[in-house]
Design an enzyme around this catalytic site. Structure first.
Site, PDB file in Angstrom:
ATOM      1  N   ARG A 195       0.571  -1.507  -0.210  1.00 13.69           N
ATOM      2  CA  ARG A 195      -0.438   0.033   0.007  1.00 13.69           C
ATOM      3  C   ARG A 195       0.763   1.766   0.152  1.00 13.69           C
ATOM      4  O   ARG A 195       1.806   1.546   0.819  1.00 13.69           O
ATOM      5  CB  ARG A 195      -0.969  -0.362   0.709  1.00 13.69           C
ATOM      6  CG  ARG A 195      -1.879   1.426   2.064  1.00 13.69           C
ATOM      7  CD  ARG A 195      -2.461   1.729   2.818  1.00 13.69           C
ATOM      8  NE  ARG A 195      -3.732   1.035   1.650  1.00 13.69           N
ATOM      9  CZ  ARG A 195      -5.072   0.926   2.324  1.00 13.69           C
ATOM     10  NH1 ARG A 195      -5.855   1.718   3.802  1.00 13.69           N
ATOM     11  NH2 ARG A 195      -5.877  -0.413   1.905  1.00 13.69           N
ATOM     12  N   HIS A 233      -7.196   0.629  -6.517  1.00 19.14           N
ATOM     13  CA  HIS A 233      -7.280  -0.696  -5.428  1.00 19.14           C
ATOM     14  C   HIS A 233      -7.779  -1.809  -5.764  1.00 19.14           C
ATOM     15  O   HIS A 233      -9.918  -1.340  -6.355  1.00 19.14           O
ATOM     16  CB  HIS A 233      -8.073   0.446  -4.682  1.00 19.14           C
ATOM     17  CG  HIS A 233      -8.003  -0.373  -2.705  1.00 19.14           C
ATOM     18  ND1 HIS A 233      -7.553  -0.825  -2.790  1.00 19.14           N
ATOM     19  CD2 HIS A 233      -8.786   0.183  -2.096  1.00 19.14           C
ATOM     20  CE1 HIS A 233      -7.392  -1.470  -1.420  1.00 19.14           C
ATOM     21  NE2 HIS A 233      -8.691  -0.201  -0.570  1.00 19.14           N
ATOM     22  N   GLN A 261     -10.047  -3.837  -3.982  1.00 23.05           N
ATOM     23  CA  GLN A 261     -11.047  -3.440  -3.448  1.00 23.05           C
ATOM     24  C   GLN A 261     -11.776  -3.642  -4.759  1.00 23.05           C
ATOM     25  O   GLN A 261     -13.589  -3.907  -4.584  1.00 23.05           O
ATOM     26  CB  GLN A 261     -10.658  -1.882  -3.284  1.00 23.05           C
ATOM     27  CG  GLN A 261     -12.527  -1.272  -2.677  1.00 23.05           C
ATOM     28  CD  GLN A 261     -12.748  -1.596  -1.419  1.00 23.05           C
ATOM     29  OE1 GLN A 261     -11.897  -1.584  -0.197  1.00 23.05           O
ATOM     30  NE2 GLN A 261     -14.243  -1.973  -1.171  1.00 23.05           N
ATOM     31  N   ASP A 311     -17.041   6.903  -2.065  1.00 22.91           N
ATOM     32  CA  ASP A 311     -15.701   7.239  -1.208  1.00 22.91           C
ATOM     33  C   ASP A 311     -15.719   8.029  -1.350  1.00 22.91           C
ATOM     34  O   ASP A 311     -15.525   8.803  -1.289  1.00 22.91           O
ATOM     35  CB  ASP A 311     -14.951   6.353  -2.478  1.00 22.91           C
ATOM     36  CG  ASP A 311     -13.794   6.063  -1.445  1.00 22.91           C
ATOM     37  OD1 ASP A 311     -13.915   6.219  -0.070  1.00 22.91           O
ATOM     38  OD2 ASP A 311     -12.487   5.709  -2.184  1.00 22.91           O
ATOM     39  N   CYS A 339     -16.766   1.778  -0.072  1.00 23.09           N
ATOM     40  CA  CYS A 339     -15.472   0.507   0.246  1.00 23.09           C
ATOM     41  C   CYS A 339     -15.250   0.786   2.435  1.00 23.09           C
ATOM     42  O   CYS A 339     -14.038   0.091   2.752  1.00 23.09           O
ATOM     43  CB  CYS A 339     -14.263   1.321  -0.670  1.00 23.09           C
ATOM     44  SG  CYS A 339     -13.841   3.010  -0.010  1.00 23.09           S
ATOM     45  N   ARG A 369     -13.446  -8.925   1.178  1.00 24.10           N
ATOM     46  CA  ARG A 369     -12.454  -8.949   0.209  1.00 24.10           C
ATOM     47  C   ARG A 369     -11.055 -10.067   0.461  1.00 24.10           C
ATOM     48  O   ARG A 369     -10.196 -10.027   0.380  1.00 24.10           O
ATOM     49  CB  ARG A 369     -11.763  -7.251   1.602  1.00 24.10           C
ATOM     50  CG  ARG A 369     -12.383  -6.325   1.522  1.00 24.10           C
ATOM     51  CD  ARG A 369     -12.018  -5.355   0.418  1.00 24.10           C
ATOM     52  NE  ARG A 369      -9.605  -5.487  -0.525  1.00 24.10           N
ATOM     53  CZ  ARG A 369      -9.273  -4.466   0.767  1.00 24.10           C
ATOM     54  NH1 ARG A 369      -9.895  -3.399   1.141  1.00 24.10           N
ATOM     55  NH2 ARG A 369      -8.477  -4.383   0.237  1.00 24.10           N
TER      56      ARG A 369
END
Ligand code: CP
Ligand code: NVA
Length: 302
Positions: free
Chosen positions: A99, A125, A128, A218, A257, A285
């Site tokens: 990340r 991402h 996700q 988001d 998310c 996830r």
């Protein structure tokens, strides 16, 4: 192989990961050795709850070992280069889940031959959006190409990965952002080149959208963004997901998310209400990441 974005997976690989994730969710016992004897480094430059825990638990459930590396300790680009970090990690581990602030850092981490998986960067991402699409598939057990998906907010990492997933699977996705906050132009060029016939529409006029089955939002301010809260609220407030909006659109699912900034991009009433599938999305996830790891290490033989 590396998964720096969903552009790195073919449409059939994305479909396969989603099907495998569904199978792993139902029969986890069949996948307890997928990572046997393997260690995966998890290098994180930004905070995380869902990604870190779901990867660590998933790697454990696949019989592997996750090693969490706080970037403040490793200091990529300061204590040593990203390439040198990757080459050293390859001496002991079989993969890197990272990340990072900048997408280019992921590219630098591919300096060794071990797989690199993007756990969020400024542009993408991918894990996700795999979970997002699995959740939509579970909510609508039909041909997903008939489902109207609306993304509202910034054209950020989460949005762009959703756009790639939607384009790959031929899904109807409308992305509505405030003017000047749409997806990146280089990204759009790549999307149009890889999926010239996609059904992803980008605009700024929320009033022009008459219906959506799924409404996704988001945060208006992503990790690492330096924009002021005042500027953010001024630009994004008209794009809030609230009860009046989901009623007008006759939406049947709301996604986020997470982490959510309650009563900014989404109201408490909607986030905690009957349309919200955000915890199903978070749970998923785990399964998509296990599926991705199984595919990379068992089927592709990394
Ligand atoms: N959705 C998501 O990636 O959450 P975290 O930032 O907590 O990992
Ligand atoms: N767009 C958000 C997603 C967090 C999971 C961010 O980058 O902060």
């Amino acid at each position: 192989m590396n998964v720096l974005s969903l552009f790195d997976l073919s449409a059939s690989q994305i479909k396969h990961v989603l099907e495998l994730a569904g199978a792993i969710k139902v029969h986890p016992a069949g996948y307890q050795s997928s990572l046997k004897g393997r260690s995966i480094a998890m290098l994180f430059e930004k905070p995380s709850l869902r990604t870190r825990v779901s990867f660590e638990v998933g790697i454990h459930q696949l019989g592997g070992q996750a090693i969490y590396l706080d970037a403040q300790m490793v200091e990529p680009g300061q204590r040593e280069t990203e390439e040198d970090i990757a080459r050293n990690l390859a001496c002991w581990t079989q993969g890197i889940v990272a990340r990072v602030f900048k997408h280019d850092t992921l590219k630098q981490l591919t300096a060794s031959k071990i797989p690199v998986i993007n756990a969020l960067c400024d542009q993408h991402h991918p894990c996700q959006s795999l979970a997002d699409i699995l959740t939509i598939q579970e909510r609508y057990p039909v041909d997903l190409r008939v489902v109207d998906i609306l993304y509202l907010g910034e054209g950020n990492n989460v949005c762009q990965s959703l756009m790639v997933g939607a384009a790959a699977l031929d899904l109807k996705l409308t992305v509505i952002t405030p003017p000047q906050f749409g997806p990146n132009q280089d990204f759009m060029a790549q999307l149009n080149a890889q999926y010239p016939h996609h059904k992803v529409v980008v605009g700024t006029d929320l009033n022009a959208v008459e219906h959506a089955d799924v409404v996704y939002t988001d945060t208006w301010l992503s990790m690492g963004d330096t924009r002021s809260e005042q500027e953010t609220l001024a630009a994004f407030s008209p794009y809030q997901v609230n009860q009046a909006l989901v009623e007008r659109l006759q939406a049947t699912t709301v996604l986020h998310c997470l982490p959510a900034h309650r009563n900014h991009e989404v109201t408490d009433e909607v986030l905690d209400g009957p349309l919200s599938s955000v915890l199903q999305q978070a749970e998923n996830r785990l399964y998509v990441q296990k599926a991705l790891l199984h595919m990379i290490y068992q089927e592709l033989g990394a």
